[in-house]
Scaffold this motif. Structure first.
Motif, PDB file in Angstrom:
ATOM      1  N   ILE A 117     -21.669 -40.325 -43.037  1.00 25.03           N
ATOM      2  CA  ILE A 117     -20.596 -39.774 -43.321  1.00 25.03           C
ATOM      3  C   ILE A 117     -20.611 -38.391 -43.930  1.00 25.03           C
ATOM      4  O   ILE A 117     -21.337 -38.378 -45.022  1.00 25.03           O
ATOM      5  CB  ILE A 117     -19.523 -40.518 -44.098  1.00 25.03           C
ATOM      6  N   ASP A 118     -20.814 -37.211 -43.478  1.00 28.55           N
ATOM      7  CA  ASP A 118     -21.306 -36.009 -44.059  1.00 28.55           C
ATOM      8  C   ASP A 118     -19.957 -35.258 -44.690  1.00 28.55           C
ATOM      9  O   ASP A 118     -19.066 -34.896 -44.225  1.00 28.55           O
ATOM     10  CB  ASP A 118     -21.664 -34.946 -43.224  1.00 28.55           C
ATOM     11  N   ASP A 119     -20.171 -35.384 -46.162  1.00 24.80           N
ATOM     12  CA  ASP A 119     -19.012 -34.847 -47.160  1.00 24.80           C
ATOM     13  C   ASP A 119     -19.055 -33.339 -47.205  1.00 24.80           C
ATOM     14  O   ASP A 119     -18.172 -32.861 -48.021  1.00 24.80           O
ATOM     15  CB  ASP A 119     -18.766 -35.551 -48.352  1.00 24.80           C
ATOM     16  N   GLN A 120     -19.859 -32.663 -46.739  1.00 22.23           N
ATOM     17  CA  GLN A 120     -19.958 -31.154 -46.773  1.00 22.23           C
ATOM     18  C   GLN A 120     -20.579 -30.419 -45.461  1.00 22.23           C
ATOM     19  O   GLN A 120     -21.832 -30.400 -45.350  1.00 22.23           O
ATOM     20  CB  GLN A 120     -20.693 -30.629 -48.032  1.00 22.23           C
ATOM     21  N   VAL A 121     -19.753 -29.913 -44.821  1.00 17.49           N
ATOM     22  CA  VAL A 121     -20.084 -29.173 -43.698  1.00 17.49           C
ATOM     23  C   VAL A 121     -19.278 -27.747 -43.507  1.00 17.49           C
ATOM     24  O   VAL A 121     -18.138 -27.791 -43.897  1.00 17.49           O
ATOM     25  CB  VAL A 121     -20.081 -29.913 -42.217  1.00 17.49           C
ATOM     26  N   HIS A 122     -19.718 -26.870 -42.536  1.00 20.95           N
ATOM     27  CA  HIS A 122     -19.159 -25.486 -42.390  1.00 20.95           C
ATOM     28  C   HIS A 122     -19.283 -25.649 -40.899  1.00 20.95           C
ATOM     29  O   HIS A 122     -20.117 -25.062 -40.381  1.00 20.95           O
ATOM     30  CB  HIS A 122     -19.649 -24.364 -43.168  1.00 20.95           C
ATOM     31  N   PHE A 123     -18.040 -26.011 -40.262  1.00 22.49           N
ATOM     32  CA  PHE A 123     -18.140 -25.861 -38.643  1.00 22.49           C
ATOM     33  C   PHE A 123     -17.414 -24.622 -38.241  1.00 22.49           C
ATOM     34  O   PHE A 123     -17.323 -24.286 -37.146  1.00 22.49           O
ATOM     35  CB  PHE A 123     -17.439 -27.168 -38.184  1.00 22.49           C
ATOM     36  N   ARG A 124     -17.000 -23.668 -39.163  1.00 25.82           N
ATOM     37  CA  ARG A 124     -16.718 -22.316 -38.968  1.00 25.82           C
ATOM     38  C   ARG A 124     -15.253 -21.939 -38.051  1.00 25.82           C
ATOM     39  O   ARG A 124     -15.201 -20.925 -37.692  1.00 25.82           O
ATOM     40  CB  ARG A 124     -17.865 -21.659 -38.112  1.00 25.82           C
ATOM     41  N   GLU A 125     -14.721 -23.181 -37.889  1.00 24.54           N
ATOM     42  CA  GLU A 125     -13.297 -22.954 -37.133  1.00 24.54           C
ATOM     43  C   GLU A 125     -12.286 -23.225 -38.139  1.00 24.54           C
ATOM     44  O   GLU A 125     -12.194 -24.003 -38.902  1.00 24.54           O
ATOM     45  CB  GLU A 125     -13.248 -23.853 -36.022  1.00 24.54           C
ATOM     46  N   PRO A 126     -11.233 -22.337 -38.349  1.00 27.93           N
ATOM     47  CA  PRO A 126     -10.758 -20.981 -37.330  1.00 27.93           C
ATOM     48  C   PRO A 126     -11.686 -19.821 -37.811  1.00 27.93           C
ATOM     49  O   PRO A 126     -11.958 -19.538 -38.967  1.00 27.93           O
ATOM     50  CB  PRO A 126      -9.443 -20.895 -37.365  1.00 27.93           C
ATOM     51  N   GLY A 127     -11.893 -18.849 -36.727  1.00 32.49           N
ATOM     52  CA  GLY A 127     -12.001 -17.390 -37.083  1.00 32.49           C
ATOM     53  C   GLY A 127     -13.583 -16.918 -37.215  1.00 32.49           C
ATOM     54  O   GLY A 127     -13.869 -15.777 -37.198  1.00 32.49           O
ATOM     55  N   LEU A 128     -14.473 -17.854 -37.265  1.00 30.26           N
ATOM     56  CA  LEU A 128     -16.106 -17.569 -37.500  1.00 30.26           C
ATOM     57  C   LEU A 128     -16.664 -18.235 -36.223  1.00 30.26           C
ATOM     58  O   LEU A 128     -17.870 -18.671 -36.395  1.00 30.26           O
ATOM     59  CB  LEU A 128     -16.480 -18.210 -38.843  1.00 30.26           C
ATOM     60  N   THR A 129     -15.809 -18.552 -35.116  1.00 34.51           N
ATOM     61  CA  THR A 129     -16.376 -19.367 -34.165  1.00 34.51           C
ATOM     62  C   THR A 129     -17.833 -18.599 -33.469  1.00 34.51           C
ATOM     63  O   THR A 129     -18.187 -19.564 -32.425  1.00 34.51           O
ATOM     64  CB  THR A 129     -15.539 -19.715 -33.357  1.00 34.51           C
ATOM     65  N   THR A 149      -6.389 -22.502 -47.521  1.00 29.81           N
ATOM     66  CA  THR A 149      -5.816 -22.473 -48.974  1.00 29.81           C
ATOM     67  C   THR A 149      -4.544 -22.687 -49.118  1.00 29.81           C
ATOM     68  O   THR A 149      -3.846 -22.761 -50.119  1.00 29.81           O
ATOM     69  CB  THR A 149      -6.301 -21.332 -49.617  1.00 29.81           C
ATOM     70  N   THR A 150      -3.879 -23.072 -47.956  1.00 29.72           N
ATOM     71  CA  THR A 150      -2.406 -23.458 -47.991  1.00 29.72           C
ATOM     72  C   THR A 150      -2.308 -24.918 -47.422  1.00 29.72           C
ATOM     73  O   THR A 150      -3.247 -25.417 -46.272  1.00 29.72           O
ATOM     74  CB  THR A 150      -1.506 -22.643 -47.473  1.00 29.72           C
ATOM     75  N   ARG A 151      -1.194 -25.707 -47.572  1.00 33.91           N
ATOM     76  CA  ARG A 151      -1.089 -26.968 -46.841  1.00 33.91           C
ATOM     77  C   ARG A 151      -0.714 -26.656 -45.203  1.00 33.91           C
ATOM     78  O   ARG A 151      -0.967 -27.466 -44.407  1.00 33.91           O
ATOM     79  CB  ARG A 151       0.245 -27.854 -47.579  1.00 33.91           C
ATOM     80  N   GLN A 152      -0.151 -25.419 -45.062  1.00 33.91           N
ATOM     81  CA  GLN A 152       0.220 -24.978 -43.741  1.00 33.91           C
ATOM     82  C   GLN A 152      -1.152 -24.549 -42.876  1.00 33.91           C
ATOM     83  O   GLN A 152      -1.275 -25.362 -41.964  1.00 33.91           O
ATOM     84  CB  GLN A 152       0.989 -23.631 -43.851  1.00 33.91           C
ATOM     85  N   ALA A 153      -2.018 -24.304 -43.718  1.00 31.91           N
ATOM     86  CA  ALA A 153      -3.319 -23.823 -42.686  1.00 31.91           C
ATOM     87  C   ALA A 153      -4.262 -25.173 -42.803  1.00 31.91           C
ATOM     88  O   ALA A 153      -4.762 -25.154 -41.644  1.00 31.91           O
ATOM     89  CB  ALA A 153      -4.189 -22.861 -43.715  1.00 31.91           C
ATOM     90  N   LEU A 154      -3.880 -25.836 -43.554  1.00 32.48           N
ATOM     91  CA  LEU A 154      -4.557 -27.461 -43.376  1.00 32.48           C
ATOM     92  C   LEU A 154      -4.077 -28.142 -42.062  1.00 32.48           C
ATOM     93  O   LEU A 154      -4.809 -28.465 -41.353  1.00 32.48           O
ATOM     94  CB  LEU A 154      -4.348 -27.873 -44.721  1.00 32.48           C
ATOM     95  N   ALA A 155      -2.710 -28.038 -42.069  1.00 36.40           N
ATOM     96  CA  ALA A 155      -2.043 -28.717 -41.006  1.00 36.40           C
ATOM     97  C   ALA A 155      -2.537 -27.877 -39.897  1.00 36.40           C
ATOM     98  O   ALA A 155      -2.818 -28.904 -38.580  1.00 36.40           O
ATOM     99  CB  ALA A 155      -0.529 -28.736 -41.198  1.00 36.40           C
ATOM    100  N   GLU A 156      -2.701 -26.790 -39.508  1.00 38.05           N
ATOM    101  CA  GLU A 156      -2.953 -26.090 -38.381  1.00 38.05           C
ATOM    102  C   GLU A 156      -4.278 -26.201 -38.201  1.00 38.05           C
ATOM    103  O   GLU A 156      -4.978 -26.619 -36.914  1.00 38.05           O
ATOM    104  CB  GLU A 156      -2.907 -24.507 -38.650  1.00 38.05           C
ATOM    105  N   LYS A 157      -5.482 -26.599 -39.069  1.00 38.92           N
ATOM    106  CA  LYS A 157      -6.680 -26.951 -38.717  1.00 38.92           C
ATOM    107  C   LYS A 157      -6.785 -28.388 -38.235  1.00 38.92           C
ATOM    108  O   LYS A 157      -7.633 -28.698 -37.221  1.00 38.92           O
ATOM    109  CB  LYS A 157      -7.489 -26.835 -40.025  1.00 38.92           C
ATOM    110  N   TYR A 158      -5.883 -29.302 -38.887  1.00 40.51           N
ATOM    111  CA  TYR A 158      -6.086 -30.625 -38.074  1.00 40.51           C
ATOM    112  C   TYR A 158      -5.603 -30.520 -36.723  1.00 40.51           C
ATOM    113  O   TYR A 158      -5.998 -31.287 -35.895  1.00 40.51           O
ATOM    114  CB  TYR A 158      -5.016 -31.579 -39.124  1.00 40.51           C
TER     115      TYR A 158
END
Ligand code: DOR
Length: 446
Positions: free
Chosen positions: A57-69, A100-109
């Protein structure tokens, strides 16, 4: 329901290693026993005496989505992760737009649904101004809150002392920090520029991103966590001097815990000469004695978690000069192999790998029913052949950026099979193209 029986495995789990067969029914582990007789219609994987363990279980990754794909995305990097035996990941908020907002978090999920080969969780990023978003977070909505207490990729520095105090006071879940004191680093950068102009040799990186900068920032994080009784996890530690900040107590007795990443356990500053910007990362890879101190602290229990900080950048970006080349390296595909090499060298035990890379992140973040091989829990497991060497070549790299600091290196072990939620996702060097990754459930409050 699908049934899958793994036979003849050496199961490493919960501090011990023993012979075991494991029966998987649907997405769960149904039975663990010294010998299980297969029913007629069961698919059998004969592990042939190889090691079986929970997926990392990797607790730190940068998979670059959204925006840096252009560098990576949730689909490509999660596929590379399972090829490395990582079955769950927690992704960082320094994307575009920032999480940095709950909205952005929901969108990422929403973005991640049906696209991840591994299970996923996302951090909410802290800023100097988003305390109301942090306070409103509900348990389980994010894996944790990430505060860049040192500037790194993505312009997310949190340096307002009042904002920091409020974050430590109110974070409702685990707070994770990147600790490097930016003013110290800026000062060191100015000195290096005065001496070398734009042609700063890579070997200066650990002097610029210095141990003093790390210690100043991690000391501040620990002090704030004590003052506000926060749940704090300090990410990617790199120096011996910081180790005294962390207790040897078991993680179940601590509110302040520590993480180390595989590249800091593997490389030291002697490798800037041949690998250059390929191993430029923040915090910097430091001296051989720092690396040894990290290994020692891991063995003592001062460091609780091993992760990757997988941070892909394109090879053309990495080919630039010191100041221009971005920091970070792709690591998910080879993290476990690094750790098994360290075990083969006698630096750590195999049981410690499983404890710090699988059990500990599950415990610290309250990941529901994963991270251990237990009856009734999710079937996220990996078969590792510790005797089969594996050579890293461009042709077997799966990350989107398509380079690795390990190219040409031969690891002593091979990831044979990875299973996520009961589905085989990687076997004999090939992805099966199954996409069973689910949203992780997090239960730990501060
Ligand atoms: O080397 C790093 N790269 N360290 C970080 O903290 C960020 C990461 C990235 O996102 O590129």
């Amino acid at each position: 329901m699908n049934e899958l029986l793994i036979t003849n495995a050496r199961l490493i789990n919960e501090g011990e290693t023993r012979d075991a067969d494991v029966l998987i029914v649907g997405e769960r582990i149904s039975k663990i026993d010294s010998s299980i007789t297969p029913a007629d219609d069961v698919e059998v994987i004969d592990a042939g005496g190889c090691l079986l363990m929970p997926g990392m279980i990797d607790d730190q990754v940068h998979f670059r989505e959204p925006g840096l794909t252009n560098k990576g995305d949730l689909a490509t990097e999660s596929a590379a992760a399972v090829a490395g035996g990582i079955t769950s990941f927690m992704d960082m908020p320094n994307v575009n737009p920032q999480t940095t907002t709950r909205q952005a978090l929901a969108e990422k999920y929403a973005m991640a649904e049906h696209r991840c080969t591994a299970n996923y969780g996302f951090y909410l990023g802290a800023t100097n101004r988003n305390i109301e978003e942090i306070k409103a977070l509900e348990i389980g909505e994010a894996c944790g809150i990430k505060a860049f207490m040192g500037a790194s990729t993505g312009d997310m520095l949190v340096d307002d002392p009042v904002a920091l105090e409020r974050i430590f006071e109110h974070a409702p879940i685990m707070l994770v920090t990147h600790c490097e004191h930016s003013p110290t680093i800026w000062d060191n950068e100015a000195k290096a520029r005065a001496e070398y102009g734009e042609s700063v040799p890579l070997s200066e990186h650990p002097a610029i991103r210095s141990a003093a900068a790390c210690l100043k920032s991690s000391s501040m994080a620990v002090e704030l966590a004590r003052r506000f009784d926060a749940l704090l996890h300090v990410l990617h530690l790199t120096t011996g001097v910081e180790m005294a900040l962390f207790s040897k107590a078991h993680r179940s007795e601590k509110r302040i815990t520590a993480e180390v990443c595989v590249h800091h356990l593997w490389f030291d500053e002697s490798r800037y000469e041949d690998l250059g910007t390929r191993i430029k990362c923040n915090p910097a890879i430091k001296s051989a004695s720092d690396r040894e101190a990290l290994v020692k602290a891991l063995n003592e229990g001062r460091i609780d978690v091993i992760a990757t900080d997988h941070a892909p950048h394109t090879s053309s970006e990495k080919r630039q000069s010191y100041f221009k080349a971005p920091a970070g390296l792709p690591l998910v595909q080879h993290a476990l192999q690094v750790l098994f090499d360290l075990a083969a060298r006698g630096e750590i035990s195999r049981e410690l790998i499983v404890d710090r890379a699988c059990h500990a992140p599950a415990d610290l973040f309250g990941v529901r029913e994963r991270g251990y091989v237990r009856e009734g829990w999710y079937a996220d497991v990996v078969i590792v052949d510790p005797e089969k060497p594996y050579r890293v070549e461009k042709s077997n790299l799966l990350c989107k950026c398509h380079w690795s600091p390990f190219e040409g290196h031969e690891f002593s072990s091979t990831i044979d099979t990875t299973i996520v939620n009961g589905e085989v996702v990687y076997r004999d060097g090939e992805l099966t193209k199954n996409i069973p990754g689910q949203r992780l459930e997090f239960a730990r409050a501060r």
